[in-house]
Design a protein around this motif. Sequence first.
Motif, short mmCIF file in Angstrom:
data_model
loop_
_atom_site.label_atom_id
_atom_site.label_comp_id
_atom_site.label_asym_id
_atom_site.label_seq_id
_atom_site.Cartn_x
_atom_site.Cartn_y
_atom_site.Cartn_z
N MET A 95 113.85 -78.13 -20.31
CA MET A 95 113.74 -76.73 -19.91
C MET A 95 114.11 -75.81 -21.07
SD MET A 95 115.46 -74.68 -16.69
CE MET A 95 114.28 -75.35 -15.50
N THR A 96 115.12 -76.22 -21.85
CA THR A 96 115.52 -75.43 -23.02
C THR A 96 114.38 -75.30 -24.01
OG1 THR A 96 117.90 -75.89 -22.93
CG2 THR A 96 116.96 -75.49 -25.10
N ILE A 97 113.70 -76.40 -24.29
CA ILE A 97 112.61 -76.39 -25.27
C ILE A 97 111.48 -75.46 -24.84
CG2 ILE A 97 110.74 -77.82 -26.21
CD1 ILE A 97 112.80 -80.09 -26.40
N ALA A 98 111.08 -75.54 -23.58
CA ALA A 98 109.99 -74.69 -23.09
C ALA A 98 110.42 -73.23 -22.99
CB ALA A 98 109.53 -75.19 -21.72
N PHE A 138 102.81 -65.74 -33.37
CA PHE A 138 101.62 -66.45 -32.91
C PHE A 138 101.90 -67.92 -32.58
CE2 PHE A 138 99.81 -62.74 -34.91
CZ PHE A 138 98.76 -62.42 -34.05
N ALA A 139 102.82 -68.54 -33.30
CA ALA A 139 103.15 -69.94 -33.03
C ALA A 139 103.78 -70.09 -31.64
CB ALA A 139 104.12 -70.47 -34.10
N THR A 140 104.72 -69.21 -31.32
CA THR A 140 105.39 -69.30 -30.02
C THR A 140 104.47 -68.89 -28.88
OG1 THR A 140 106.34 -67.10 -30.45
CG2 THR A 140 107.74 -69.01 -30.90
N LEU A 141 103.61 -67.89 -29.13
CA LEU A 141 102.63 -67.49 -28.10
C LEU A 141 101.72 -68.66 -27.76
CD1 LEU A 141 101.19 -65.39 -26.36
CD2 LEU A 141 99.87 -64.71 -28.38
N SER A 142 101.25 -69.38 -28.78
CA SER A 142 100.38 -70.54 -28.56
C SER A 142 101.11 -71.65 -27.83
CB SER A 142 99.87 -71.06 -29.91
OG SER A 142 99.14 -70.08 -30.60
N GLY A 143 102.39 -71.87 -28.19
CA GLY A 143 103.18 -72.91 -27.54
C GLY A 143 103.43 -72.62 -26.08
N VAL A 144 103.79 -71.37 -25.76
CA VAL A 144 104.04 -70.99 -24.36
C VAL A 144 102.76 -71.10 -23.54
CG1 VAL A 144 104.66 -69.06 -22.84
CG2 VAL A 144 105.97 -69.47 -24.92
N PHE A 145 101.64 -70.68 -24.12
CA PHE A 145 100.36 -70.76 -23.42
C PHE A 145 100.03 -72.20 -23.06
CE2 PHE A 145 95.69 -70.79 -23.18
CZ PHE A 145 95.49 -69.75 -22.28
N LYS A 193 101.46 -74.13 -17.41
CA LYS A 193 101.28 -74.81 -16.12
C LYS A 193 102.36 -75.85 -15.84
CE LYS A 193 96.26 -74.15 -16.05
NZ LYS A 193 94.91 -74.81 -15.99
N GLU A 194 103.23 -76.08 -16.82
CA GLU A 194 104.32 -77.03 -16.63
C GLU A 194 105.48 -76.35 -15.88
OE1 GLU A 194 104.12 -80.16 -17.56
OE2 GLU A 194 102.29 -80.03 -18.77
N LYS A 195 106.25 -77.11 -15.11
CA LYS A 195 107.35 -76.53 -14.32
C LYS A 195 108.66 -76.60 -15.10
CE LYS A 195 105.19 -77.68 -9.89
NZ LYS A 195 105.34 -78.41 -8.61
N VAL A 196 108.63 -76.14 -16.36
CA VAL A 196 109.81 -76.22 -17.22
C VAL A 196 110.24 -74.85 -17.74
CG1 VAL A 196 109.55 -78.63 -17.95
CG2 VAL A 196 108.26 -76.83 -19.12
N ALA A 230 103.57 -78.59 -28.53
CA ALA A 230 104.13 -78.21 -27.23
C ALA A 230 103.75 -79.21 -26.14
CB ALA A 230 103.65 -76.81 -26.85
N ARG A 231 102.49 -79.63 -26.13
CA ARG A 231 102.05 -80.61 -25.12
C ARG A 231 102.73 -81.96 -25.33
NH1 ARG A 231 96.87 -78.32 -26.42
NH2 ARG A 231 96.22 -76.82 -24.84
N LEU A 232 102.90 -82.34 -26.59
CA LEU A 232 103.55 -83.62 -26.89
C LEU A 232 105.03 -83.60 -26.47
CD1 LEU A 232 103.22 -86.41 -28.19
CD2 LEU A 232 103.83 -85.38 -30.39
N SER A 233 105.67 -82.42 -26.51
CA SER A 233 107.10 -82.32 -26.17
C SER A 233 107.39 -82.73 -24.74
CB SER A 233 107.60 -80.88 -26.41
OG SER A 233 107.12 -79.99 -25.42
N THR A 234 106.41 -82.59 -23.85
CA THR A 234 106.62 -82.94 -22.43
C THR A 234 106.58 -84.45 -22.21
OG1 THR A 234 104.26 -82.77 -21.90
CG2 THR A 234 105.59 -80.75 -21.72
N LYS A 235 106.19 -85.19 -23.24
CA LYS A 235 106.04 -86.65 -23.11
C LYS A 235 107.05 -87.43 -23.95
CE LYS A 235 101.06 -86.22 -22.28
NZ LYS A 235 101.05 -84.76 -22.23
N VAL A 236 107.78 -86.74 -24.84
CA VAL A 236 108.73 -87.41 -25.72
C VAL A 236 110.13 -87.40 -25.12
CG1 VAL A 236 109.76 -87.38 -28.04
CG2 VAL A 236 107.37 -86.74 -27.74
#
Length: 259
Positions: free
Chosen positions: A181-184, A62-69, A73-76, A227-233
């Motif tokens: 890209m690896t993280i996403a 469930f954690a990874t499903l929520s993170g991917v969701f 919309k990100e291109k990663v 997950a959203r914060l990871s795109t900004k760090v």
Amino acid sequence: MTLGLGVTLFLIGFVGSFISGLVGIGGSIVKYPMLLYIPPLLGVGSFTAHEVSGISAVQVFFATLSGVFALRKEKVLNKPLIATMGLAIIIGSFVGAFGGKFLSGDAINFVYAVLATIAAVMMFVPKKGLDDVPLEQVTFSRPLAAVSAFLVGVASGIVGAAGAFILVPVMLLVLKIPTRMTIATSLAVTFISSIGSTVGKVLAGDVLFWPSVIMIVASVLAAPIGARLSTKVNTKVLQGILAVLIVATAVKIWSDMLF
């Protein structure tokens, strides 16, 4: 199930899932030792290694499903890499998860410690120029990706993890995939892996219902935030956080096993 144990499990799940979304892992690298050590330390309960691996397997799903969701919309997300590694890792994770029922608790902890140690060493190998490659120009070896994913799946399935804590170093160092890209992408592959791990642990009878439910609720709330914060760090900061988590966990597990 007491109130104290319920609150403890929720906090473990929330913190671990936030970190999982932030650095692209399923969270077992953090939650496995937390579930094993924190409840008895606080005097609210205790779980065996088999029970911890079962709870971890379901929660990671469930954690990874929520993170991917959250990142859809990100291109990663590298879809060809997800397909290649996903198929191999779900087979390996099911084999490892179901086969883990035949191992002792000490053997499961040993497998976890070895995985964490390998991942820790790999995180400190230089990755020069890795993040200079434009994401749309990233390439990889399909056979190498498939074989590495299968092996990671077998080993991580044994401990109820989806393997991202070692999958991330493999993608960075072996497949040469840029950090963001690896993280996403690892979140997506880890989600697929967790299907095999979860089914295997359920069939093995290692999943406790209410502790798993509490961890799932915490995961769904916290993982998307990370997950959203990871795109900004900064990518170096993300790599550093993951490296510290992996090393600390490896040291803790080995010290408890040896002393």
